[in-house]
Design an enzyme around this catalytic site. Sequence first.
Site, short mmCIF file in Angstrom:
data_model
loop_
_atom_site.label_atom_id
_atom_site.label_comp_id
_atom_site.label_asym_id
_atom_site.label_seq_id
_atom_site.Cartn_x
_atom_site.Cartn_y
_atom_site.Cartn_z
N LYS A 13 39.49 44.48 47.62
CA LYS A 13 40.70 43.79 48.09
C LYS A 13 41.76 44.77 48.54
O LYS A 13 42.37 44.60 49.59
CB LYS A 13 41.28 42.89 46.97
CG LYS A 13 40.32 41.84 46.45
CD LYS A 13 40.98 40.93 45.40
CE LYS A 13 41.41 41.64 44.12
NZ LYS A 13 40.30 42.08 43.25
N ARG A 87 45.91 34.77 39.95
CA ARG A 87 44.72 35.01 39.13
C ARG A 87 44.48 33.87 38.15
O ARG A 87 43.50 33.92 37.40
CB ARG A 87 44.91 36.29 38.32
CG ARG A 87 44.23 37.53 38.89
CD ARG A 87 44.60 38.67 37.96
NE ARG A 87 43.70 39.79 38.01
CZ ARG A 87 43.84 40.84 38.82
NH1 ARG A 87 44.80 40.88 39.70
NH2 ARG A 87 43.00 41.85 38.74
N ARG A 126 34.23 55.44 41.01
CA ARG A 126 35.57 55.79 41.49
C ARG A 126 36.31 56.60 40.41
O ARG A 126 36.96 57.60 40.70
CB ARG A 126 36.33 54.50 41.81
CG ARG A 126 37.74 54.65 42.31
CD ARG A 126 38.31 53.31 42.76
NE ARG A 126 38.65 52.41 41.64
CZ ARG A 126 38.98 51.12 41.78
NH1 ARG A 126 39.00 50.57 42.96
NH2 ARG A 126 39.28 50.39 40.73
N ARG A 138 42.66 55.46 36.20
CA ARG A 138 43.25 54.26 35.61
C ARG A 138 42.71 54.03 34.21
O ARG A 138 41.52 54.16 33.97
CB ARG A 138 42.90 53.04 36.49
CG ARG A 138 43.89 52.81 37.60
CD ARG A 138 43.42 51.74 38.55
NE ARG A 138 43.14 50.45 37.90
CZ ARG A 138 42.93 49.32 38.57
NH1 ARG A 138 42.99 49.32 39.88
NH2 ARG A 138 42.69 48.20 37.92
N ARG A 149 37.41 42.91 32.30
CA ARG A 149 38.13 42.42 33.49
C ARG A 149 37.27 41.40 34.23
O ARG A 149 37.78 40.39 34.72
CB ARG A 149 38.49 43.58 34.42
CG ARG A 149 39.75 44.32 33.95
CD ARG A 149 39.79 45.76 34.40
NE ARG A 149 39.82 45.95 35.84
CZ ARG A 149 39.55 47.11 36.44
NH1 ARG A 149 39.24 48.18 35.71
NH2 ARG A 149 39.61 47.21 37.74
P1 ADP Z 1 41.52 44.90 39.62
O1 ADP Z 1 41.51 43.79 40.62
O2 ADP Z 1 40.75 46.10 40.07
O3 ADP Z 1 41.14 44.50 38.22
P2 ADP Z 1 44.45 45.11 39.71
O4 ADP Z 1 45.09 46.38 40.09
O5 ADP Z 1 44.59 43.95 40.64
O6 ADP Z 1 42.95 45.51 39.48
O7 ADP Z 1 44.96 44.63 38.27
C1 ADP Z 1 44.92 45.48 37.15
C2 ADP Z 1 45.41 44.76 35.90
O8 ADP Z 1 46.76 44.29 36.10
C3 ADP Z 1 44.65 43.48 35.54
O9 ADP Z 1 43.49 43.74 34.80
C4 ADP Z 1 45.73 42.73 34.72
O10 ADP Z 1 45.87 43.29 33.44
C5 ADP Z 1 46.99 43.03 35.49
N1 ADP Z 1 47.25 42.03 36.56
C6 ADP Z 1 47.31 42.28 37.90
N2 ADP Z 1 47.59 41.15 38.58
C7 ADP Z 1 47.70 40.16 37.65
C8 ADP Z 1 47.94 38.75 37.73
N3 ADP Z 1 48.13 38.15 38.91
N4 ADP Z 1 47.98 38.05 36.57
C9 ADP Z 1 47.80 38.64 35.40
N5 ADP Z 1 47.55 39.95 35.24
C10 ADP Z 1 47.49 40.71 36.36
#
Ligand code: ADP
Length: 192
Positions: A13, A87, A126, A138, A149
């Site tokens: 994404k 999400r 990665r 990360r 996740r």
């Molecule tokens: P990825 O899609 O690779 O898991 P992101 O960078 O989008 O990584 O998100 C990393 C973390 O940030 C998630 O695992 C969660 O803890 C938090 N997070 C990000 N966006 C949201 C969201 N919309 N709602 C709840 N938690 C979120």
Amino acid sequence: MNLILLGPPGAGKGTQAQHLVETRGMIQLSTGDMLRAAKDSGSEMGRIVADVMARGDLVTDEIVIGLIREKLQGDKAGGFIFDGFPRTLAQADALADLLEEQGEVLDAVIELRVDDETLIRRIVNRAEEAAAAGHPVRADDNEGAVRHRLTEYYRKTAPLIGYYHAKGQLVAVDGLGEIEDVKAAIAAVLDK
Ligand code: ADP
């Protein structure tokens, strides 16, 4: 044009959103990036979310909706790309309300499809490459957190596929091909 990129962690994404920023002047709204920035700034919110994120749990709807609300009031340029938001169903409902308040519409939801083992391999690779190059890794890019996740994705986020399908807004794109092929597939959807 306002667009949601939906898909599991590691689906690509962020890569695709960045390309749309460069080619179409759109604005990427990545809640993950915003939360990591809050964490790095040492703010109170950052301290609250750090452990939750490291485990691979979702942070509360209230926090992420607040972050998005603030951004939607700013510059709209070539439109918004929602990356990692919504999400949950509650976040999707909140987004619909926020867009309406701003007189904006959601034009498309693109689901990037990638199988689980590929996702895990991509993220773990990665992290290993970053570590070998001396770059920061990360806290949630280890195999245990990645699997968690993914579980969170299937339990809480995947229901959005049905939600947007029912609204006639969902288009699935194969996220397994080369990055250039995925870019082309997304462009074809947007230019249709
Ligand atoms: P990825 O899609 O690779 O898991 P992101 O960078 O989008 O990584 O998100 C990393 C973390 O940030 C998630 O695992 C969660 O803890 C938090 N997070 C990000 N966006 C949201 C969201 N919309 N709602 C709840 N938690 C979120």
